[in-house]
Design an enzyme around this catalytic site. Sequence first.
Site, mmCIF file in Angstrom:
data_model
loop_
_atom_site.group_PDB
_atom_site.id
_atom_site.type_symbol
_atom_site.label_atom_id
_atom_site.label_comp_id
_atom_site.label_asym_id
_atom_site.label_seq_id
_atom_site.Cartn_x
_atom_site.Cartn_y
_atom_site.Cartn_z
ATOM 1 N N ASP A 8 0.875 -1.176 0.000
ATOM 2 C CA ASP A 8 0.000 0.000 0.000
ATOM 3 C C ASP A 8 0.914 1.229 0.000
ATOM 4 O O ASP A 8 2.135 1.112 -0.191
ATOM 5 C CB ASP A 8 -0.989 -0.042 1.178
ATOM 6 N N CYS A 66 3.175 -3.211 4.006
ATOM 7 C CA CYS A 66 2.316 -2.073 4.355
ATOM 8 C C CYS A 66 3.050 -1.313 5.457
ATOM 9 O O CYS A 66 4.234 -1.564 5.691
ATOM 10 C CB CYS A 66 0.912 -2.518 4.757
ATOM 11 N N THR A 68 3.014 -1.256 8.813
ATOM 12 C CA THR A 68 3.558 -2.116 9.879
ATOM 13 C C THR A 68 3.766 -3.562 9.435
ATOM 14 O O THR A 68 4.439 -4.322 10.132
ATOM 15 C CB THR A 68 2.575 -2.170 11.064
ATOM 16 N N HIS A 99 11.493 -23.182 9.120
ATOM 17 C CA HIS A 99 10.506 -23.876 9.961
ATOM 18 C C HIS A 99 9.074 -23.764 9.442
ATOM 19 O O HIS A 99 8.289 -24.689 9.613
ATOM 20 C CB HIS A 99 10.554 -23.307 11.395
ATOM 21 N N HIS A 134 8.728 -30.169 10.958
ATOM 22 C CA HIS A 134 8.089 -28.911 10.557
ATOM 23 C C HIS A 134 7.007 -29.168 9.498
ATOM 24 O O HIS A 134 5.982 -28.486 9.472
ATOM 25 C CB HIS A 134 9.136 -27.928 10.044
HETATM 26 C C1 RB5 Z 1 -1.975 2.720 6.438
HETATM 27 O O1 RB5 Z 1 -1.965 3.960 7.041
HETATM 28 C C2 RB5 Z 1 -1.621 1.623 7.435
HETATM 29 O O2 RB5 Z 1 -2.696 1.399 8.276
HETATM 30 C C3 RB5 Z 1 -1.202 0.353 6.709
HETATM 31 O O3 RB5 Z 1 -0.107 0.627 5.907
HETATM 32 C C4 RB5 Z 1 -0.786 -0.827 7.575
HETATM 33 O O4 RB5 Z 1 0.170 -0.448 8.529
HETATM 34 C C5 RB5 Z 1 -1.867 -1.641 8.140
HETATM 35 O O5 RB5 Z 1 -1.650 -2.617 8.848
#
Ligand code: RB5
Length: 151
Positions: A8, A66, A68, A99, A134
Site C-alpha cells: 500500500d 504495508c 507495519t 521452519h 516442521h
Molecule cells: C496505512 O496507514 C496503514 O494502516 C497500513 O499501511 C498498515 O500499517 C496496516 O496494517
Amino acid sequence: MTIAIASDHGGFELKEDLKAFLETMGITCSDLGTFNGEESVDYPDFGIELSRKVSDGEFEKGILICGTGIGMSIVANKFPKVRAALVWDTFTARMAKEHNDANVLVIGGRTTARELAREIAKTWLEARFEGGRHQRRLDKIREIEKMWGMG
Ligand code: RB5
C-alpha cells in the site's frame, strides 16, 4: 525466478527499493501495485490480489509491504496454502522459511530500514525449508483450511 510484490502507500518506498535490489540478485518482480506513495489506498486490495495469485499457484512466492506489515499479514493468511510471515530481522526471516516454509514474506515499510529489509529478503529467499517435524506441523495447519472448506 519471478516473484510477486505488492504494497500500500505505507510500503511503497520500500517496495521500490526492494524491487531494484532483487533485480541485482537476478530476481524479477511482478509488481502488483500500488504505483505511487502519495495516494492513500486500502492494503487489502493489494494483499488480496497477491495472495490469490500465490494461493492459485501463479506465483511460488510473494512479498507484501504495508506500514507495519500487520494488515497485510492478516489478509494474506486468509488464503488457503498461503503461509505469510511478518518478519523484522534476519533471524525471523530465516526461521520463516526453515521452519514455516513461508511463501509470502511480509515487511513493515514504516518499521524496517531499507538495508535491513534487503537483508531480510535475501535471507528468506536463500533459506531452505527443513521439512521433517516442521512438515508435520504445516500439515496440521493445512487441515484447518480443509476444515473450513478452503481449497
Ligand atoms: C496505512 O496507514 C496503514 O494502516 C497500513 O499501511 C498498515 O500499517 C496496516 O496494517
